[in-house]
Design a protein around this motif. Structure first.
Motif, PDB file in Angstrom:
ATOM      1  N   LEU A 178      47.246   2.479 -14.930  1.00 42.91           N
ATOM      2  CA  LEU A 178      47.165   3.918 -14.704  1.00 42.91           C
ATOM      3  C   LEU A 178      47.684   4.641 -15.938  1.00 42.91           C
ATOM      4  CD1 LEU A 178      46.816   6.333 -12.674  1.00 42.91           C
ATOM      5  CD2 LEU A 178      49.190   5.908 -11.985  1.00 42.91           C
ATOM      6  N   SER A 179      46.929   5.638 -16.409  1.00 45.15           N
ATOM      7  CA  SER A 179      47.392   6.430 -17.540  1.00 45.15           C
ATOM      8  C   SER A 179      46.957   7.882 -17.359  1.00 45.15           C
ATOM      9  CB  SER A 179      46.851   5.881 -18.864  1.00 45.15           C
ATOM     10  OG  SER A 179      45.447   6.071 -18.954  1.00 45.15           O
ATOM     11  N   PHE A 180      47.669   8.784 -18.046  1.00 46.39           N
ATOM     12  CA  PHE A 180      47.395  10.217 -17.930  1.00 46.39           C
ATOM     13  C   PHE A 180      47.096  10.807 -19.301  1.00 46.39           C
ATOM     14  CE2 PHE A 180      50.527   9.378 -14.462  1.00 46.39           C
ATOM     15  CZ  PHE A 180      49.608   9.457 -13.428  1.00 46.39           C
ATOM     16  N   ILE A 181      46.134  11.714 -19.317  1.00 49.37           N
ATOM     17  CA  ILE A 181      45.696  12.355 -20.546  1.00 49.37           C
ATOM     18  C   ILE A 181      45.685  13.865 -20.338  1.00 49.37           C
ATOM     19  CG2 ILE A 181      43.787  12.594 -22.192  1.00 49.37           C
ATOM     20  CD1 ILE A 181      42.925   9.753 -21.327  1.00 49.37           C
ATOM     21  N   LEU A 182      46.237  14.589 -21.279  1.00 50.49           N
ATOM     22  CA  LEU A 182      46.230  16.048 -21.237  1.00 50.49           C
ATOM     23  C   LEU A 182      45.241  16.562 -22.272  1.00 50.49           C
ATOM     24  CD1 LEU A 182      47.369  18.872 -20.464  1.00 50.49           C
ATOM     25  CD2 LEU A 182      49.059  18.533 -22.287  1.00 50.49           C
ATOM     26  N   VAL A 183      44.367  17.487 -21.848  1.00 51.97           N
ATOM     27  CA  VAL A 183      43.429  18.148 -22.756  1.00 51.97           C
ATOM     28  C   VAL A 183      43.582  19.653 -22.566  1.00 51.97           C
ATOM     29  CG1 VAL A 183      41.015  18.516 -23.379  1.00 51.97           C
ATOM     30  CG2 VAL A 183      41.785  16.243 -22.698  1.00 51.97           C
ATOM     31  N   THR A 184      43.964  20.357 -23.641  1.00 48.94           N
ATOM     32  CA  THR A 184      43.999  21.821 -23.596  1.00 48.94           C
ATOM     33  C   THR A 184      42.765  22.324 -24.337  1.00 48.94           C
ATOM     34  OG1 THR A 184      45.406  21.869 -25.573  1.00 48.94           O
ATOM     35  CG2 THR A 184      46.503  21.962 -23.435  1.00 48.94           C
ATOM     36  N   LEU A 185      41.985  23.155 -23.672  1.00 49.51           N
ATOM     37  CA  LEU A 185      40.704  23.593 -24.214  1.00 49.51           C
ATOM     38  C   LEU A 185      40.843  24.730 -25.209  1.00 49.51           C
ATOM     39  CD1 LEU A 185      38.593  23.533 -20.927  1.00 49.51           C
ATOM     40  CD2 LEU A 185      38.927  21.722 -22.609  1.00 49.51           C
ATOM     41  N   HIS A 186      41.837  25.595 -24.996  1.00 47.38           N
ATOM     42  CA  HIS A 186      41.973  26.790 -25.827  1.00 47.38           C
ATOM     43  C   HIS A 186      43.390  26.889 -26.376  1.00 47.38           C
ATOM     44  CE1 HIS A 186      38.135  27.896 -24.042  1.00 47.38           C
ATOM     45  NE2 HIS A 186      38.676  27.727 -22.845  1.00 47.38           N
ATOM     46  N   GLY A 187      43.571  27.754 -27.352  1.00 47.48           N
ATOM     47  CA  GLY A 187      44.886  27.926 -27.939  1.00 47.48           C
ATOM     48  C   GLY A 187      45.213  26.810 -28.914  1.00 47.48           C
ATOM     49  N   GLY A 188      46.385  26.890 -29.523  1.00 50.92           N
ATOM     50  CA  GLY A 188      46.779  25.903 -30.516  1.00 50.92           C
ATOM     51  C   GLY A 188      47.832  24.948 -30.013  1.00 50.92           C
ATOM     52  N   ARG A 189      48.668  24.489 -30.954  1.00 53.95           N
ATOM     53  CA  ARG A 189      49.679  23.486 -30.620  1.00 53.95           C
ATOM     54  C   ARG A 189      50.710  24.008 -29.626  1.00 53.95           C
ATOM     55  NH1 ARG A 189      51.706  21.710 -36.451  1.00 53.95           N
ATOM     56  NH2 ARG A 189      51.576  23.998 -36.659  1.00 53.95           N
ATOM     57  N   ASP A 190      51.032  25.300 -29.745  1.00 52.69           N
ATOM     58  CA  ASP A 190      52.036  25.867 -28.844  1.00 52.69           C
ATOM     59  C   ASP A 190      51.564  25.804 -27.389  1.00 52.69           C
ATOM     60  OD1 ASP A 190      53.679  26.399 -30.948  1.00 52.69           O
ATOM     61  OD2 ASP A 190      53.146  28.525 -31.112  1.00 52.69           O
ATOM     62  N   ARG A 191      50.278  26.098 -27.168  1.00 55.01           N
ATOM     63  CA  ARG A 191      49.756  26.053 -25.802  1.00 55.01           C
ATOM     64  C   ARG A 191      49.756  24.623 -25.266  1.00 55.01           C
ATOM     65  NH1 ARG A 191      44.843  29.675 -23.511  1.00 55.01           N
ATOM     66  NH2 ARG A 191      44.905  28.965 -21.351  1.00 55.01           N
TER      67      ARG A 191
END
Length: 228
Positions: A178-191
């Motif tokens: 089991l593993s988890f992945i985070l994907v942020t679509l908008h914004g930069g590193r801070d978001r």
């Protein structure tokens, strides 16, 4: 227990119903459960799968649905046959914590009742990964048309993340099913950093994180061979 709800697949006219996109996902969920029970035969934190159908004609074939899941070796804990009008209430009655479906309208209806809901990606049907890879994305939860996230949905996300995080901690970093992945679509590193902190505050640490900053997410999904 974290609960998955899946719809039954189309009928091919034979004795056994045709399998759908949920087949691989169910196999991966079962593998996670097996590994957990290998470590602790009394493990209480396991995936509990419910199959639900709102098709009135299919409901008259309940025995075929049950026999078909056994034919394919699918681990289904419970079967739920509900109408299109009250299936969301059935999710609440069964304490469902995550509802997966290929029908966007059903996902929206369930979300309006405060049940965490998401669309089952058809890519799971062609994935060859033997690891359950769960993606947390800004649009992963189906939102009602009101344009804001209900408090009940926020709580559902936090509860689900906490239980998944606890499940992940049962395994070593190098050999986890089991593993988890985070994907942020908008914004930069801070978001992206804010999203990481939000998940960690719920008790979940991710294995991989991607900050797309407006770039298409398709290449990342194909590269990661994501299951959901």
């Amino acid at each position: 227990r974290p609960v998955k709800c899946l719809k039954s697949g189309p009928d091919d006219g034979g004795e056994i119903l045709e399998i759908d996109e949920s087949h691989l996902l169910l196999k991966l969920l079962h593998r996670v459960n097996e590994r957990l029970e290998e470590e602790n035969p009394e493990e209480p934190l396991l995936f509990d799968v419910i199959l639900i159908t709102t098709d009135s004609q299919r409901q008259q074939q309940s025995s075929r649905i049950i026999s078909s899941t056994k034919h394919y070796g699918l681990e289904i804990s419970r079967f739920c046959f509900a109408s299109e009008d009250d299936f969301a209430e059935s999710l609440q009655t069964n304490n469902v914590q995550l509802f997966l479906t290929t029908d966007r309208n059903e996902a929206s209806q369930a979300a309006q009742k405060g049940v965490l809901s998401a669309l089952l990606d058809q890519r799971v049907a062609i994935s060859t990964s033997d690891q359950l890879r769960v993606m947390f994305c800004e649009d992963a939860v189906i939102q009602p048309d009101s344009g804001h996230t209900p408090v009940s949905t926020e709580r559902a996300v936090q509860s689900f993340a906490a239980q998944m995080g606890e499940m992940r901690r049962r395994f070593r970093l190098s050999d986890s099913p089991l593993s988890f992945i985070l994907v942020t679509l908008h914004g930069g590193r801070d978001r992206c950093a804010d999203s990481l902190l939000t998940l960690r505050s719920s008790g979940l640490s991710v294995d991989e994180a991607y900050c797309l900053a407006g770039a298409p997410r398709g290449p990342i999904l194909r590269c990661c061979s994501l299951t959901s």
